[in-house]
Design an enzyme around this catalytic site. Structure first.
Site, PDB file in Angstrom:
ATOM      1  CD  GLU A 196      -1.777  -2.387   1.374  1.00 21.76           C
ATOM      2  OE1 GLU A 196      -0.673  -2.637   1.895  1.00 21.76           O
ATOM      3  OE2 GLU A 196      -2.600  -3.274   1.080  1.00 21.76           O
ATOM      4  CG  PHE A 207      -5.147  -3.716   4.304  1.00 23.46           C
ATOM      5  CD1 PHE A 207      -5.214  -4.366   5.528  1.00 23.46           C
ATOM      6  CD2 PHE A 207      -5.574  -4.393   3.182  1.00 23.46           C
ATOM      7  CE1 PHE A 207      -5.693  -5.665   5.628  1.00 23.46           C
ATOM      8  CE2 PHE A 207      -6.051  -5.695   3.270  1.00 23.46           C
ATOM      9  CZ  PHE A 207      -6.112  -6.334   4.496  1.00 23.46           C
ATOM     10  CG  HIS A 249     -10.326  -7.945   5.378  1.00 26.91           C
ATOM     11  ND1 HIS A 249      -9.390  -8.467   6.236  1.00 26.91           N
ATOM     12  CD2 HIS A 249      -9.965  -8.336   4.132  1.00 26.91           C
ATOM     13  CE1 HIS A 249      -8.506  -9.163   5.537  1.00 26.91           C
ATOM     14  NE2 HIS A 249      -8.832  -9.091   4.268  1.00 26.91           N
TER      15      HIS A 249
END
Length: 325
Positions: free
Chosen positions: A60, A86, A129
């Protein structure tokens, strides 16, 4: 108009802007040939080529750095963080670089980056998530934060985000991706960033919310109507900038308000909304402003998700409490 799911509306928005502007690039983990983990970019690489829709490494921070550089050289990057939990891996790029670009350069440079990412509970995802981290973005000046709740809003707001010269975090609630369809114009259109929408008119209590909680709030409003309570449901659509005028106008009309968010009470933006109401419309209030939120714990594992997440029954309870105050 076409009948689209939210995921189809999001894909259509990206396709529209890829056609309109050759400087629009779409990239992220698995967004190319696979079309993304939720297939939001399905077919776009085949249609526009690997130079404009492409996969990145599972990093990322690298995706964010690439977006910054591309934005500085005339491109309009649409980067995907595969799940918003994330975002910590790329937070420096977003909060310390993109958000400050215009100010730091005295207006010489900007960072026209759209950061797409799924989030939200109700679909039993693994840990990290589903986390509701929009409050982190709200507290970061220089970033716009968009959270659509309908397919129509999803397309118009995403087109606006891609065309914006400042960084826009565009959050897509996973539960809404394919849970229903709505009318969406096939042609291009935009929705102003920073403008809320009154999804239901009412006169007794204002329900101020965003994301998946818009639908829980509308269901609650139907239940309240059976008891003679007329609830107005405001979908913020954009949480930064916040549409204070629409919120205040509603509270001045109803005299009562609750703020509903899926995030934990200490997270999200509920506290900010309550503070703004108290600052600007306290003399119009007939009762304290209450909140419906998740508990102040980490997001639970899938087996406990259903009892942890707020729902329409919680909204009905709080609305009745302020109505009967």
């Amino acid at each position: 108009m076409a009948q689209m799911t939210m995921i189809q509306a999001i894909t259509d928005a990206m396709r529209t802007e890829l056609k309109n502007n050759e400087n629009v690039l779409v990239f992220g983990e698995d967004v190319g040939q696979n079309g993304g983990v939720f297939r939001a970019t399905e077919g776009l690489q085949k249609e526009f080529g690997e130079d404009r829709v492409f996969d990145t490494p599972l990093a990322e921070s690298g995706i964010g750095g690439l977006a910054i550089g591309l934005g500085l050289t005339g491109f309009r990057p649409v980067m995907e963080i595969q799940f918003f939990g994330f975002v910590f891996e790329v937070f420096d790029s977003v909060a310390a670089q993109m958000a400050r670009m215009r100010y730091r350069s005295g207006g010489v440079y900007n960072s026209p980056v759209t950061i797409r990412s799924p989030f939200g509970g109700g679909v039993k995802t693994p840990e990290l998530h589903a986390d509701n981290l929009e409050g982190l973005m709200y507290q970061t000046p220089g970033i716009k934060v968009v959270i659509p709740a309908t397919p129509y809003d999803a397309k118009g707001l995403l087109i606006s985000a891609i065309r914006d010269n400042d960084p826009v975090v565009y959050l897509e609630h996973m539960k809404l991706y394919r849970s229903f369809r709505g009318e969406v114009p096939e042609e291009e259109y935009t929705i102003e960033i920073g403008k809320a929408d009154v999804k239901r008119e009412g006169k007794d209590v204002s329900i101020i919310t965003y994301g998946a909680m818009v639908h829980a709030s509308l269901k609650a409003a139907e239940e309240l109507e059976k008891d003679g309570i007329s609830a107005e449901v405001i979908d913020l659509r954009t949480i930064s900038p916040l549409d204070i005028d629409t919120i205040v106008a509603s509270v001045e009309k109803t005299g009562r308000a609750i703020v509903v968010q899926e995030a934990q009470k200490q997270a999200g933006i509920g506290a900010f909304v309550v503070a703004e109401i108290n600052d600007r419309a306290i003399l119009s209030l007939e009762a304290p402003v209450l909140r419906v939120t998740a508990p102040d714990t980490v997001f639970p594992f899938a087996s406990a998700e259903d009892v942890w997440l707020p729902d329409h029954r919680d909204i009905v309870e709080k609305a009745k409490k302020v109505y009967n105050f």
